[in-house]
Design a protein around this motif. Structure first.
Motif, PDB file in Angstrom:
ATOM      1  N   PHE A   1       0.849  -1.332  -0.184  1.00  0.00           N
ATOM      2  CA  PHE A   1      -0.062  -0.168  -0.005  1.00  0.00           C
ATOM      3  C   PHE A   1       0.848   1.281  -0.047  1.00  0.00           C
ATOM      4  O   PHE A   1       0.242   2.287  -0.665  1.00  0.00           O
ATOM      5  CB  PHE A   1      -1.106   0.142   1.167  1.00  0.00           C
ATOM      6  N   GLY A   2       2.014   1.191   0.707  1.00  0.00           N
ATOM      7  CA  GLY A   2       2.717   2.454   0.735  1.00  0.00           C
ATOM      8  C   GLY A   2       2.018   3.484   1.810  1.00  0.00           C
ATOM      9  O   GLY A   2       1.002   3.018   2.462  1.00  0.00           O
ATOM     10  N   GLY A   3       2.655   4.623   1.898  1.00  0.00           N
ATOM     11  CA  GLY A   3       2.355   5.305   3.151  1.00  0.00           C
ATOM     12  C   GLY A   3       1.089   6.096   2.948  1.00  0.00           C
ATOM     13  O   GLY A   3       0.525   6.167   1.988  1.00  0.00           O
TER      14      GLY A   3
ATOM     15  N   ARG B   1      -5.561   1.042   4.458  1.00  0.00           N
ATOM     16  CA  ARG B   1      -6.063  -0.059   4.304  1.00  0.00           C
ATOM     17  C   ARG B   1      -7.599  -0.110   4.163  1.00  0.00           C
ATOM     18  O   ARG B   1      -8.226  -1.087   3.409  1.00  0.00           O
ATOM     19  CB  ARG B   1      -5.418  -1.069   5.354  1.00  0.00           C
ATOM     20  N   LEU B   2      -8.266   0.592   5.249  1.00  0.00           N
ATOM     21  CA  LEU B   2      -9.697   0.493   5.407  1.00  0.00           C
ATOM     22  C   LEU B   2     -10.469   1.248   4.109  1.00  0.00           C
ATOM     23  O   LEU B   2     -11.315   0.575   4.020  1.00  0.00           O
ATOM     24  CB  LEU B   2      -9.967   1.387   6.755  1.00  0.00           C
TER      25      LEU B   2
ATOM     26  N   GLU C   1     -13.556  -0.200  -0.471  1.00  0.00           N
ATOM     27  CA  GLU C   1     -13.857  -0.209  -2.167  1.00  0.00           C
ATOM     28  C   GLU C   1     -13.707  -1.417  -2.632  1.00  0.00           C
ATOM     29  O   GLU C   1     -13.629  -1.593  -3.829  1.00  0.00           O
ATOM     30  CB  GLU C   1     -12.880   0.647  -2.736  1.00  0.00           C
ATOM     31  N   GLY C   2     -13.166  -2.513  -1.889  1.00  0.00           N
ATOM     32  CA  GLY C   2     -13.216  -4.026  -2.238  1.00  0.00           C
ATOM     33  C   GLY C   2     -11.725  -4.290  -2.494  1.00  0.00           C
ATOM     34  O   GLY C   2     -11.481  -5.266  -3.422  1.00  0.00           O
ATOM     35  N   VAL C   3     -10.781  -3.470  -2.363  1.00  0.00           N
ATOM     36  CA  VAL C   3      -9.403  -3.848  -2.882  1.00  0.00           C
ATOM     37  C   VAL C   3      -8.612  -4.364  -1.601  1.00  0.00           C
ATOM     38  O   VAL C   3      -8.754  -3.945  -0.595  1.00  0.00           O
ATOM     39  CB  VAL C   3      -8.624  -2.449  -3.183  1.00  0.00           C
TER      40      VAL C   3
END
Lengths: 157, 229
Positions: B208-210, B219-220, B225-227
Protein backbone atom coordinates in the motif's frame (compact mmCIF):
# COMPACT_ATOMS: atom_id res chain seq x y z
CA UNK A 1 -2.37 34.75 13.51
CA UNK A 2 -4.99 32.68 15.32
CA UNK A 3 -8.14 31.53 13.54
CA UNK A 4 -10.88 34.10 14.18
CA UNK A 5 -13.05 31.33 15.64
CA UNK A 6 -10.73 31.24 18.65
CA UNK A 7 -11.09 34.99 19.09
CA UNK A 8 -14.89 34.67 19.16
CA UNK A 9 -14.72 31.74 21.58
CA UNK A 10 -12.36 33.53 23.93
CA UNK A 11 -13.87 37.02 23.93
CA UNK A 12 -17.52 36.52 22.96
CA UNK A 13 -18.80 36.61 26.53
CA UNK A 14 -16.81 39.72 27.47
CA UNK A 15 -18.01 41.57 24.40
CA UNK A 16 -21.59 40.58 25.23
CA UNK A 17 -21.24 42.10 28.72
CA UNK A 18 -19.90 45.33 27.24
CA UNK A 19 -22.75 45.49 24.73
CA UNK A 20 -25.34 44.87 27.44
CA UNK A 21 -23.82 47.53 29.66
CA UNK A 22 -23.71 50.20 26.96
CA UNK A 23 -26.34 49.31 24.36
CA UNK A 24 -28.94 47.94 26.75
CA UNK A 25 -30.91 44.73 26.52
CA UNK A 26 -32.76 45.42 23.29
CA UNK A 27 -29.70 46.30 21.25
CA UNK A 28 -26.95 44.23 22.83
CA UNK A 29 -27.22 41.41 20.30
CA UNK A 30 -27.07 43.77 17.33
CA UNK A 31 -24.06 45.53 18.84
CA UNK A 32 -22.36 42.17 19.46
CA UNK A 33 -22.89 41.08 15.86
CA UNK A 34 -21.69 44.40 14.46
CA UNK A 35 -18.65 44.25 16.70
CA UNK A 36 -17.52 40.84 15.54
CA UNK A 37 -18.38 41.50 11.88
CA UNK A 38 -16.27 44.67 11.92
CA UNK A 39 -13.50 42.95 13.86
CA UNK A 40 -13.47 40.01 11.46
CA UNK A 41 -13.23 42.37 8.50
CA UNK A 42 -10.19 44.14 9.96
CA UNK A 43 -8.63 41.08 11.60
CA UNK A 44 -6.16 40.02 8.86
CA UNK A 45 -4.49 43.44 9.00
CA UNK A 46 -4.32 43.64 12.78
CA UNK A 47 -0.74 44.27 13.97
CA UNK A 48 0.66 41.21 15.73
CA UNK A 49 1.33 43.01 19.01
CA UNK A 50 -2.29 44.18 19.38
CA UNK A 51 -4.09 43.38 22.64
CA UNK A 52 -7.06 41.65 21.03
CA UNK A 53 -9.35 41.95 24.04
CA UNK A 54 -8.73 45.68 24.38
CA UNK A 55 -9.22 46.12 20.64
CA UNK A 56 -12.53 44.21 20.72
CA UNK A 57 -14.03 46.02 23.70
CA UNK A 58 -13.19 49.36 22.10
CA UNK A 59 -15.11 48.33 18.99
CA UNK A 60 -17.91 46.95 21.17
CA UNK A 61 -18.32 50.18 23.09
CA UNK A 62 -18.35 52.20 19.88
CA UNK A 63 -20.88 49.92 18.18
CA UNK A 64 -23.02 49.97 21.31
CA UNK A 65 -23.06 53.76 21.41
CA UNK A 66 -23.93 53.79 17.70
CA UNK A 67 -26.89 51.49 18.32
CA UNK A 68 -28.03 53.88 21.07
CA UNK A 69 -27.85 56.84 18.72
CA UNK A 70 -29.55 55.05 15.88
CA UNK A 71 -32.37 54.13 18.20
CA UNK A 72 -32.87 57.65 19.57
CA UNK A 73 -32.81 58.95 15.99
CA UNK A 74 -35.45 56.57 14.74
CA UNK A 75 -37.64 56.54 17.85
CA UNK A 76 -37.41 60.02 19.41
CA UNK A 77 -40.54 59.47 21.46
CA UNK A 78 -39.78 55.93 22.46
CA UNK A 79 -41.66 54.92 25.57
CA UNK A 80 -39.80 54.30 28.75
CA UNK A 81 -39.07 50.57 28.60
CA UNK A 82 -40.96 48.36 30.93
CA UNK A 83 -38.85 47.34 33.85
CA UNK A 84 -37.82 43.75 34.16
CA UNK A 85 -38.55 42.24 37.49
CA UNK A 86 -35.57 40.20 38.53
CA UNK A 87 -36.15 40.07 42.25
CA UNK A 88 -34.09 37.35 43.81
CA UNK A 89 -32.48 36.36 40.51
CA UNK A 90 -28.75 36.59 40.87
CA UNK A 91 -28.34 36.14 37.11
CA UNK A 92 -30.82 38.85 36.24
CA UNK A 93 -29.82 42.25 35.02
CA UNK A 94 -31.49 45.59 34.89
CA UNK A 95 -32.73 47.77 32.14
CA UNK A 96 -31.83 51.01 33.83
CA UNK A 97 -28.18 50.28 34.48
CA UNK A 98 -27.25 50.86 30.87
CA UNK A 99 -29.17 54.14 30.89
CA UNK A 100 -27.20 55.32 33.89
CA UNK A 101 -23.98 54.19 32.18
CA UNK A 102 -25.06 56.04 29.05
CA UNK A 103 -25.30 59.27 31.04
CA UNK A 104 -21.74 59.07 32.30
CA UNK A 105 -19.18 61.49 30.86
CA UNK A 106 -17.30 59.75 28.04
CA UNK A 107 -14.06 59.17 29.90
CA UNK A 108 -15.74 57.79 33.02
CA UNK A 109 -17.95 55.60 30.88
CA UNK A 110 -14.96 54.18 29.03
CA UNK A 111 -13.05 53.58 32.25
CA UNK A 112 -16.02 51.87 33.94
CA UNK A 113 -16.84 49.72 30.91
CA UNK A 114 -13.27 48.72 30.08
CA UNK A 115 -12.28 47.99 33.67
CA UNK A 116 -15.39 46.85 35.50
CA UNK A 117 -17.32 45.27 32.65
CA UNK A 118 -14.55 43.99 30.36
CA UNK A 119 -12.06 43.33 33.14
CA UNK A 120 -9.08 45.15 31.62
CA UNK A 121 -6.43 46.27 34.13
CA UNK A 122 -6.18 50.02 34.68
CA UNK A 123 -2.85 50.11 32.82
CA UNK A 124 -4.52 48.75 29.67
CA UNK A 125 -7.46 51.11 30.10
CA UNK A 126 -4.94 53.95 30.30
CA UNK A 127 -3.35 52.77 27.06
CA UNK A 128 -6.76 52.99 25.39
CA UNK A 129 -7.78 56.33 26.87
CA UNK A 130 -4.42 58.05 26.91
CA UNK A 131 -3.09 59.30 30.23
CA UNK A 132 -1.73 57.43 33.21
CA UNK A 133 -3.02 54.26 34.90
CA UNK A 134 -3.70 56.39 37.98
CA UNK A 135 -5.93 58.67 35.91
CA UNK A 136 -7.74 55.65 34.47
CA UNK A 137 -8.26 54.26 37.97
CA UNK A 138 -9.59 57.64 39.11
CA UNK A 139 -11.95 57.90 36.13
CA UNK A 140 -13.33 54.43 36.89
CA UNK A 141 -13.76 55.30 40.57
CA UNK A 142 -15.48 58.58 39.72
CA UNK A 143 -17.71 56.75 37.28
CA UNK A 144 -18.73 54.17 39.88
CA UNK A 145 -19.30 56.90 42.46
CA UNK A 146 -21.53 58.71 40.01
CA UNK A 147 -23.38 55.53 39.10
CA UNK A 148 -23.90 54.91 42.80
CA UNK A 149 -25.83 58.20 42.91
CA UNK A 150 -27.68 58.09 39.58
CA UNK A 151 -28.38 54.38 39.42
CA UNK A 152 -29.37 53.99 43.06
CA UNK A 153 -31.55 57.08 42.89
CA UNK A 154 -33.55 55.36 40.22
CA UNK A 155 -33.82 52.33 42.43
CA UNK A 156 -35.22 54.37 45.29
CA UNK A 157 -37.57 56.38 43.16
CA UNK B 1 -15.99 52.99 50.29
CA UNK B 2 -12.59 53.18 48.63
CA UNK B 3 -11.92 53.13 44.92
CA UNK B 4 -12.61 49.72 43.38
CA UNK B 5 -9.58 47.62 42.67
CA UNK B 6 -9.24 44.70 40.28
CA UNK B 7 -10.19 42.01 40.01
CA UNK B 8 -13.55 43.67 39.96
CA UNK B 9 -15.49 40.43 39.85
CA UNK B 10 -14.17 39.48 43.30
CA UNK B 11 -14.95 42.89 44.58
CA UNK B 12 -18.51 42.80 43.37
CA UNK B 13 -18.96 39.20 44.43
CA UNK B 14 -18.14 40.24 47.99
CA UNK B 15 -20.71 42.99 47.82
CA UNK B 16 -23.41 40.75 46.47
CA UNK B 17 -22.97 38.06 49.09
CA UNK B 18 -25.14 37.04 50.77
CA UNK B 19 -27.73 37.29 48.03
CA UNK B 20 -30.44 39.84 48.75
CA UNK B 21 -33.70 38.43 50.00
CA UNK B 22 -36.91 38.87 48.06
CA UNK B 23 -37.97 42.19 49.51
CA UNK B 24 -34.66 43.96 49.77
CA UNK B 25 -33.58 46.46 47.14
CA UNK B 26 -32.57 44.72 43.92
CA UNK B 27 -28.97 45.79 44.07
CA UNK B 28 -26.60 46.84 46.75
CA UNK B 29 -24.44 48.76 44.31
CA UNK B 30 -23.76 49.37 40.64
CA UNK B 31 -20.80 46.99 40.88
CA UNK B 32 -23.15 44.18 41.75
CA UNK B 33 -25.31 45.11 38.83
CA UNK B 34 -22.29 45.12 36.52
CA UNK B 35 -21.42 41.53 37.38
CA UNK B 36 -25.05 40.58 36.73
CA UNK B 37 -24.49 41.43 33.06
CA UNK B 38 -23.71 37.74 32.71
CA UNK B 39 -26.72 35.43 32.80
CA UNK B 40 -26.89 31.65 33.33
CA UNK B 41 -28.01 30.86 29.78
CA UNK B 42 -25.27 32.88 28.10
CA UNK B 43 -23.63 29.79 26.60
CA UNK B 44 -26.73 29.00 24.56
CA UNK B 45 -27.15 32.67 23.75
CA UNK B 46 -23.56 32.96 22.53
CA UNK B 47 -24.10 29.91 20.32
CA UNK B 48 -27.06 31.71 18.71
CA UNK B 49 -24.96 34.84 18.25
CA UNK B 50 -22.21 32.73 16.68
CA UNK B 51 -24.69 31.26 14.21
CA UNK B 52 -25.82 34.76 13.32
CA UNK B 53 -22.20 35.90 12.90
CA UNK B 54 -21.52 33.02 10.51
CA UNK B 55 -24.57 33.94 8.44
CA UNK B 56 -23.73 37.63 8.29
CA UNK B 57 -20.03 37.03 7.61
CA UNK B 58 -21.04 34.83 4.71
CA UNK B 59 -23.43 37.49 3.41
CA UNK B 60 -20.65 40.08 3.59
CA UNK B 61 -18.26 37.77 1.74
CA UNK B 62 -15.80 37.74 4.61
CA UNK B 63 -15.95 34.09 5.65
CA UNK B 64 -12.71 33.00 4.01
CA UNK B 65 -12.52 29.58 5.62
CA UNK B 66 -15.45 27.59 7.02
CA UNK B 67 -14.94 24.33 8.89
CA UNK B 68 -16.65 21.51 10.69
CA UNK B 69 -15.85 18.01 11.86
CA UNK B 70 -17.54 14.75 10.89
CA UNK B 71 -17.11 11.27 12.25
CA UNK B 72 -16.20 8.47 9.89
CA UNK B 73 -14.90 4.92 9.73
CA UNK B 74 -11.36 6.34 9.78
CA UNK B 75 -12.02 8.52 12.82
CA UNK B 76 -13.07 12.14 13.08
CA UNK B 77 -12.31 14.24 10.03
CA UNK B 78 -11.91 18.00 9.87
CA UNK B 79 -13.42 19.52 6.72
CA UNK B 80 -12.57 23.07 5.66
CA UNK B 81 -13.82 25.04 2.67
CA UNK B 82 -13.16 28.37 1.02
CA UNK B 83 -15.89 29.96 -1.11
CA UNK B 84 -14.30 28.05 -4.03
CA UNK B 85 -14.69 24.59 -2.53
CA UNK B 86 -13.37 22.06 -0.06
CA UNK B 87 -9.79 23.07 0.64
CA UNK B 88 -8.76 20.64 3.39
CA UNK B 89 -9.67 17.28 4.83
CA UNK B 90 -7.64 16.41 7.92
CA UNK B 91 -7.30 13.25 10.00
CA UNK B 92 -7.47 13.45 13.77
CA UNK B 93 -3.85 12.39 14.07
CA UNK B 94 -2.79 15.58 12.29
CA UNK B 95 -4.23 17.64 15.19
CA UNK B 96 -7.24 19.78 14.24
CA UNK B 97 -6.02 22.84 16.19
CA UNK B 98 -2.72 22.68 14.36
CA UNK B 99 -4.42 22.28 10.98
CA UNK B 100 -6.70 25.27 11.62
CA UNK B 101 -3.71 27.38 12.63
CA UNK B 102 -1.99 26.37 9.38
CA UNK B 103 -5.08 27.30 7.38
CA UNK B 104 -5.21 30.68 9.13
CA UNK B 105 -1.56 31.27 8.22
CA UNK B 106 -1.66 30.00 4.64
CA UNK B 107 -5.14 31.09 3.51
CA UNK B 108 -6.70 33.64 5.84
CA UNK B 109 -7.27 34.03 9.58
CA UNK B 110 -10.95 34.74 8.87
CA UNK B 111 -11.85 31.21 9.91
CA UNK B 112 -15.13 30.22 11.57
CA UNK B 113 -16.79 26.98 12.59
CA UNK B 114 -19.51 27.10 9.95
CA UNK B 115 -21.02 23.71 9.21
CA UNK B 116 -23.45 24.74 6.50
CA UNK B 117 -20.85 25.37 3.80
CA UNK B 118 -19.73 21.78 4.34
CA UNK B 119 -23.14 20.13 4.46
CA UNK B 120 -22.78 18.59 0.98
CA UNK B 121 -19.27 17.33 1.68
CA UNK B 122 -20.36 15.82 4.99
CA UNK B 123 -23.34 14.10 3.37
CA UNK B 124 -21.33 12.69 0.49
CA UNK B 125 -18.63 11.41 2.83
CA UNK B 126 -21.28 9.71 4.92
CA UNK B 127 -22.64 8.05 1.79
CA UNK B 128 -19.14 7.04 0.73
CA UNK B 129 -18.40 5.39 4.06
CA UNK B 130 -21.80 3.69 3.96
CA UNK B 131 -20.80 2.21 0.58
CA UNK B 132 -23.53 3.99 -1.37
CA UNK B 133 -21.34 6.57 -3.12
CA UNK B 134 -18.50 5.84 -5.52
CA UNK B 135 -17.48 9.32 -6.60
CA UNK B 136 -17.62 12.75 -5.07
CA UNK B 137 -19.44 15.54 -6.77
CA UNK B 138 -18.06 18.59 -4.93
CA UNK B 139 -16.14 21.73 -5.80
CA UNK B 140 -12.56 21.20 -4.63
CA UNK B 141 -10.14 24.07 -3.99
CA UNK B 142 -6.57 22.90 -4.60
CA UNK B 143 -5.03 26.21 -3.48
CA UNK B 144 -2.89 24.38 -0.93
CA UNK B 145 -1.15 22.29 -3.59
CA UNK B 146 1.15 23.99 -6.09
CA UNK B 147 2.94 23.09 -9.31
CA UNK B 148 3.51 19.46 -10.16
CA UNK B 149 1.86 18.27 -6.96
CA UNK B 150 -1.31 19.95 -8.01
CA UNK B 151 -1.10 18.38 -11.46
CA UNK B 152 -0.78 14.99 -9.82
CA UNK B 153 -3.82 15.57 -7.61
CA UNK B 154 -5.85 16.62 -10.64
CA UNK B 155 -5.18 13.26 -12.32
CA UNK B 156 -6.12 11.14 -9.28
CA UNK B 157 -9.91 11.25 -9.70
CA UNK B 158 -9.40 9.34 -12.96
CA UNK B 159 -8.50 6.27 -10.88
CA UNK B 160 -11.90 4.65 -10.48
CA UNK B 161 -13.45 3.51 -7.22
CA UNK B 162 -12.08 0.11 -6.25
CA UNK B 163 -9.08 0.40 -8.59
CA UNK B 164 -5.49 1.26 -7.80
CA UNK B 165 -2.60 2.75 -9.75
CA UNK B 166 1.10 2.67 -9.02
CA UNK B 167 3.13 5.80 -8.29
CA UNK B 168 4.90 5.25 -11.63
CA UNK B 169 1.62 5.05 -13.54
CA UNK B 170 0.41 8.26 -11.94
CA UNK B 171 3.71 9.95 -12.80
CA UNK B 172 3.20 8.99 -16.43
CA UNK B 173 -0.41 10.22 -16.38
CA UNK B 174 0.70 13.54 -14.88
CA UNK B 175 3.09 13.96 -17.79
CA UNK B 176 6.39 13.31 -16.07
CA UNK B 177 7.38 9.67 -16.21
CA UNK B 178 10.51 10.03 -14.07
CA UNK B 179 8.82 11.96 -11.26
CA UNK B 180 7.82 8.90 -9.24
CA UNK B 181 9.11 10.31 -5.96
CA UNK B 182 7.36 13.60 -6.62
CA UNK B 183 4.11 11.70 -7.03
CA UNK B 184 4.79 10.11 -3.67
CA UNK B 185 5.18 13.47 -2.00
CA UNK B 186 2.13 14.86 -3.83
CA UNK B 187 0.08 12.04 -2.32
CA UNK B 188 1.71 12.38 1.08
CA UNK B 189 0.78 16.09 1.21
CA UNK B 190 -2.63 15.82 -0.47
CA UNK B 191 -4.67 18.55 1.29
CA UNK B 192 -7.98 16.83 0.50
CA UNK B 193 -7.48 13.10 1.11
CA UNK B 194 -10.44 10.72 0.64
CA UNK B 195 -12.14 13.29 -1.67
CA UNK B 196 -9.11 13.27 -3.96
CA UNK B 197 -8.32 9.56 -3.85
CA UNK B 198 -4.60 9.39 -3.18
CA UNK B 199 -5.36 6.24 -1.21
CA UNK B 200 -5.75 4.48 -4.58
CA UNK B 201 -2.10 5.06 -5.40
CA UNK B 202 0.01 2.12 -4.26
CA UNK B 203 3.49 0.72 -4.75
CA UNK B 204 4.37 -1.16 -7.96
CA UNK B 205 4.82 -4.33 -5.92
CA UNK B 206 1.21 -4.06 -4.77
CA UNK B 207 1.91 -3.03 -1.15
CA UNK B 208 0.00 0.00 0.00
CA UNK B 209 2.71 2.53 0.79
CA UNK B 210 2.28 5.43 3.19
CA UNK B 211 -0.74 7.59 3.86
CA UNK B 212 -1.40 10.92 5.52
CA UNK B 213 -4.03 9.36 7.74
CA UNK B 214 -1.85 6.37 8.59
CA UNK B 215 -1.48 3.11 6.68
CA UNK B 216 -4.39 1.56 8.61
CA UNK B 217 -6.71 4.25 7.26
CA UNK B 218 -5.47 3.56 3.73
CA UNK B 219 -6.09 -0.16 4.20
CA UNK B 220 -9.57 0.57 5.52
CA UNK B 221 -10.49 2.87 2.61
CA UNK B 222 -9.25 0.38 0.01
CA UNK B 223 -11.00 -2.43 1.86
CA UNK B 224 -14.21 -0.44 1.78
CA UNK B 225 -13.77 -0.16 -1.99
CA UNK B 226 -13.15 -3.92 -2.26
CA UNK B 227 -9.39 -3.81 -2.80
CA UNK B 228 -7.19 -6.17 -0.79
CA UNK B 229 -3.44 -6.63 -0.86
Amino acid sequence: MRPFEQVVAEHGATVLRVCRAVAGPDHADDAWSETFLAAMRAYPDLPAETNVQAWLVTIARRKSIDSHRARSRTHPTDQVPERLSTHGQPGGWERDLWEAIGDLPAKQQSAVVYHHVAGLPHAEVAALLGGTPAAARRAAADGIARLRRTYLEEEVR
Amino acid sequence: MSAPTPPSADHAARESSPLPAQHEPRHLSPLTALTALTTPDDDAHLRDLHTRLVREAEEHGQLDVAYRTVSSAVGDLLLAATPAGVVRVAFAQEGFEKVLTELAARLSPRVLAAPRRLDAAARQLEEYFAGSRRRFDLPIDLTLAAGFRRQVLQTLPTIAYGRTASYAEVARAAGSERAVRAVGSACATNPVPVLVPCHRVVRSDGTFGGYRGGVEAKRLLLGLEGVTA
